[in-house]
Design a protein around this motif. Structure first.
Motif, PDB file in Angstrom:
ATOM      1  N   GLY A  34       1.618  28.889 -28.723  1.00  0.00           N
ATOM      2  CA  GLY A  34       2.432  27.693 -28.566  1.00  0.00           C
ATOM      3  C   GLY A  34       3.844  27.990 -28.100  1.00  0.00           C
ATOM      4  O   GLY A  34       4.525  27.122 -27.574  1.00  0.00           O
ATOM      5  N   ASP A  53       2.639  21.831 -27.537  1.00  0.00           N
ATOM      6  CA  ASP A  53       2.934  22.420 -28.844  1.00  0.00           C
ATOM      7  C   ASP A  53       3.471  21.435 -29.881  1.00  0.00           C
ATOM      8  O   ASP A  53       4.037  21.834 -30.882  1.00  0.00           O
ATOM      9  CB  ASP A  53       3.887  23.605 -28.675  1.00  0.00           C
ATOM     10  CG  ASP A  53       3.849  24.530 -29.881  1.00  0.00           C
ATOM     11  OD1 ASP A  53       2.757  24.718 -30.428  1.00  0.00           O
ATOM     12  OD2 ASP A  53       4.899  25.055 -30.268  1.00  0.00           O
ATOM     13  N   ARG A  54       3.326  20.128 -29.662  1.00  0.00           N
ATOM     14  CA  ARG A  54       3.735  19.174 -30.707  1.00  0.00           C
ATOM     15  C   ARG A  54       2.798  19.301 -31.903  1.00  0.00           C
ATOM     16  O   ARG A  54       1.616  19.568 -31.758  1.00  0.00           O
ATOM     17  CB  ARG A  54       3.663  17.748 -30.180  1.00  0.00           C
ATOM     18  CG  ARG A  54       4.756  17.426 -29.226  1.00  0.00           C
ATOM     19  CD  ARG A  54       4.808  15.917 -28.954  1.00  0.00           C
ATOM     20  NE  ARG A  54       5.761  15.665 -27.913  1.00  0.00           N
ATOM     21  CZ  ARG A  54       5.448  15.208 -26.703  1.00  0.00           C
ATOM     22  NH1 ARG A  54       4.202  14.921 -26.393  1.00  0.00           N
ATOM     23  NH2 ARG A  54       6.383  15.021 -25.813  1.00  0.00           N
ATOM     24  N   ILE A  55       3.332  19.079 -33.090  1.00  0.00           N
ATOM     25  CA  ILE A  55       2.531  19.119 -34.310  1.00  0.00           C
ATOM     26  C   ILE A  55       1.784  17.790 -34.419  1.00  0.00           C
ATOM     27  O   ILE A  55       2.390  16.724 -34.356  1.00  0.00           O
ATOM     28  CB  ILE A  55       3.410  19.352 -35.551  1.00  0.00           C
ATOM     29  CG1 ILE A  55       4.189  20.666 -35.417  1.00  0.00           C
ATOM     30  CG2 ILE A  55       2.565  19.328 -36.814  1.00  0.00           C
ATOM     31  CD1 ILE A  55       3.334  21.898 -35.417  1.00  0.00           C
ATOM     32  N   ARG A  60      -2.324  20.515 -36.875  1.00  0.00           N
ATOM     33  CA  ARG A  60      -2.635  21.407 -35.756  1.00  0.00           C
ATOM     34  C   ARG A  60      -1.649  21.116 -34.642  1.00  0.00           C
ATOM     35  O   ARG A  60      -1.014  20.071 -34.607  1.00  0.00           O
ATOM     36  CB  ARG A  60      -4.068  21.183 -35.260  1.00  0.00           C
ATOM     37  CG  ARG A  60      -5.098  21.654 -36.266  1.00  0.00           C
ATOM     38  CD  ARG A  60      -6.468  21.685 -35.671  1.00  0.00           C
ATOM     39  NE  ARG A  60      -6.976  20.325 -35.500  1.00  0.00           N
ATOM     40  CZ  ARG A  60      -8.123  20.023 -34.907  1.00  0.00           C
ATOM     41  NH1 ARG A  60      -8.880  20.978 -34.415  1.00  0.00           N
ATOM     42  NH2 ARG A  60      -8.511  18.778 -34.793  1.00  0.00           N
ATOM     43  N   ARG A  61      -1.523  22.048 -33.715  1.00  0.00           N
ATOM     44  CA  ARG A  61      -0.610  21.867 -32.586  1.00  0.00           C
ATOM     45  C   ARG A  61      -1.356  21.267 -31.404  1.00  0.00           C
ATOM     46  O   ARG A  61      -2.538  21.510 -31.215  1.00  0.00           O
ATOM     47  CB  ARG A  61      -0.002  23.202 -32.173  1.00  0.00           C
ATOM     48  CG  ARG A  61       0.907  23.784 -33.224  1.00  0.00           C
ATOM     49  CD  ARG A  61       1.524  25.069 -32.714  1.00  0.00           C
ATOM     50  NE  ARG A  61       2.364  25.686 -33.704  1.00  0.00           N
ATOM     51  CZ  ARG A  61       3.647  25.366 -33.904  1.00  0.00           C
ATOM     52  NH1 ARG A  61       4.209  24.441 -33.181  1.00  0.00           N
ATOM     53  NH2 ARG A  61       4.349  25.979 -34.824  1.00  0.00           N
TER      54      ARG A  61
END
Length: 78
Positions: A34, A53-55, A60-61
Protein backbone atom coordinates in the motif's frame (compact mmCIF):
# COMPACT_ATOMS: atom_id res chain seq x y z
CA UNK A 1 13.36 1.71 1.86
CA UNK A 2 14.55 0.08 -1.34
CA UNK A 3 15.03 2.10 -4.51
CA UNK A 4 14.81 0.00 -7.65
CA UNK A 5 15.70 1.87 -10.85
CA UNK A 6 13.79 0.61 -13.90
CA UNK A 7 13.61 1.65 -17.55
CA UNK A 8 10.08 2.55 -18.65
CA UNK A 9 8.91 5.13 -21.16
CA UNK A 10 6.27 6.94 -19.08
CA UNK A 11 4.42 7.21 -15.77
CA UNK A 12 1.70 4.78 -16.88
CA UNK A 13 4.36 2.16 -17.63
CA UNK A 14 6.02 2.72 -14.26
CA UNK A 15 2.69 2.36 -12.44
CA UNK A 16 1.85 -0.82 -14.37
CA UNK A 17 5.25 -2.34 -13.57
CA UNK A 18 4.96 -1.37 -9.89
CA UNK A 19 1.50 -3.01 -9.65
CA UNK A 20 2.86 -6.21 -11.25
CA UNK A 21 5.81 -6.28 -8.84
CA UNK A 22 3.49 -5.67 -5.90
CA UNK A 23 1.22 -8.56 -6.91
CA UNK A 24 4.23 -10.87 -7.11
CA UNK A 25 5.46 -9.80 -3.66
CA UNK A 26 2.22 -9.83 -1.64
CA UNK A 27 3.22 -13.04 0.17
CA UNK A 28 6.30 -11.28 1.57
CA UNK A 29 5.19 -9.86 4.93
CA UNK A 30 8.02 -7.31 5.07
CA UNK A 31 6.62 -5.38 2.09
CA UNK A 32 3.85 -2.82 2.55
CA UNK A 33 2.40 -2.80 -0.97
CA UNK A 34 0.00 0.00 0.00
CA UNK A 35 2.96 2.34 0.44
CA UNK A 36 4.46 1.85 -3.01
CA UNK A 37 5.22 5.01 -4.98
CA UNK A 38 7.04 5.71 -8.24
CA UNK A 39 9.06 8.74 -9.28
CA UNK A 40 11.28 9.90 -12.09
CA UNK A 41 15.01 9.59 -11.40
CA UNK A 42 15.63 13.32 -11.72
CA UNK A 43 12.61 14.29 -9.56
CA UNK A 44 12.55 11.69 -6.81
CA UNK A 45 10.85 14.15 -4.47
CA UNK A 46 7.71 13.99 -6.70
CA UNK A 47 6.15 10.62 -5.92
CA UNK A 48 3.09 9.03 -7.48
CA UNK A 49 1.07 6.57 -5.40
CA UNK A 50 0.50 3.18 -7.05
CA UNK A 51 -2.52 2.07 -4.98
CA UNK A 52 -5.44 3.94 -3.42
CA UNK A 53 -4.75 2.36 0.01
CA UNK A 54 -7.82 3.83 1.77
CA UNK A 55 -8.93 1.87 4.83
CA UNK A 56 -12.22 0.07 4.16
CA UNK A 57 -14.97 -0.37 6.83
CA UNK A 58 -13.80 -3.97 7.43
CA UNK A 59 -10.26 -2.59 8.12
CA UNK A 60 -8.82 -3.96 4.85
CA UNK A 61 -7.14 -1.53 2.47
CA UNK A 62 -8.48 -0.56 -0.93
CA UNK A 63 -6.49 -2.47 -3.55
CA UNK A 64 -7.55 -0.42 -6.56
CA UNK A 65 -5.13 1.93 -8.36
CA UNK A 66 -4.57 5.41 -6.91
CA UNK A 67 -7.07 8.04 -8.12
CA UNK A 68 -9.50 5.34 -9.28
CA UNK A 69 -13.07 6.09 -10.33
CA UNK A 70 -15.94 4.60 -8.37
CA UNK A 71 -16.01 3.06 -4.93
CA UNK A 72 -13.07 1.55 -3.13
CA UNK A 73 -12.68 -2.23 -3.11
CA UNK A 74 -10.47 -4.63 -1.15
CA UNK A 75 -9.65 -6.44 -4.41
CA UNK A 76 -7.99 -5.00 -7.50
CA UNK A 77 -10.05 -4.35 -10.64
CA UNK A 78 -10.37 -7.41 -12.87
Amino acid sequence: MIHLPVAVVDLAGALELARALARSLTATSQIDVGGITVSAEDTQHVRHWVFCDRIMPDRRRCARPADHDGPCSPVEDP
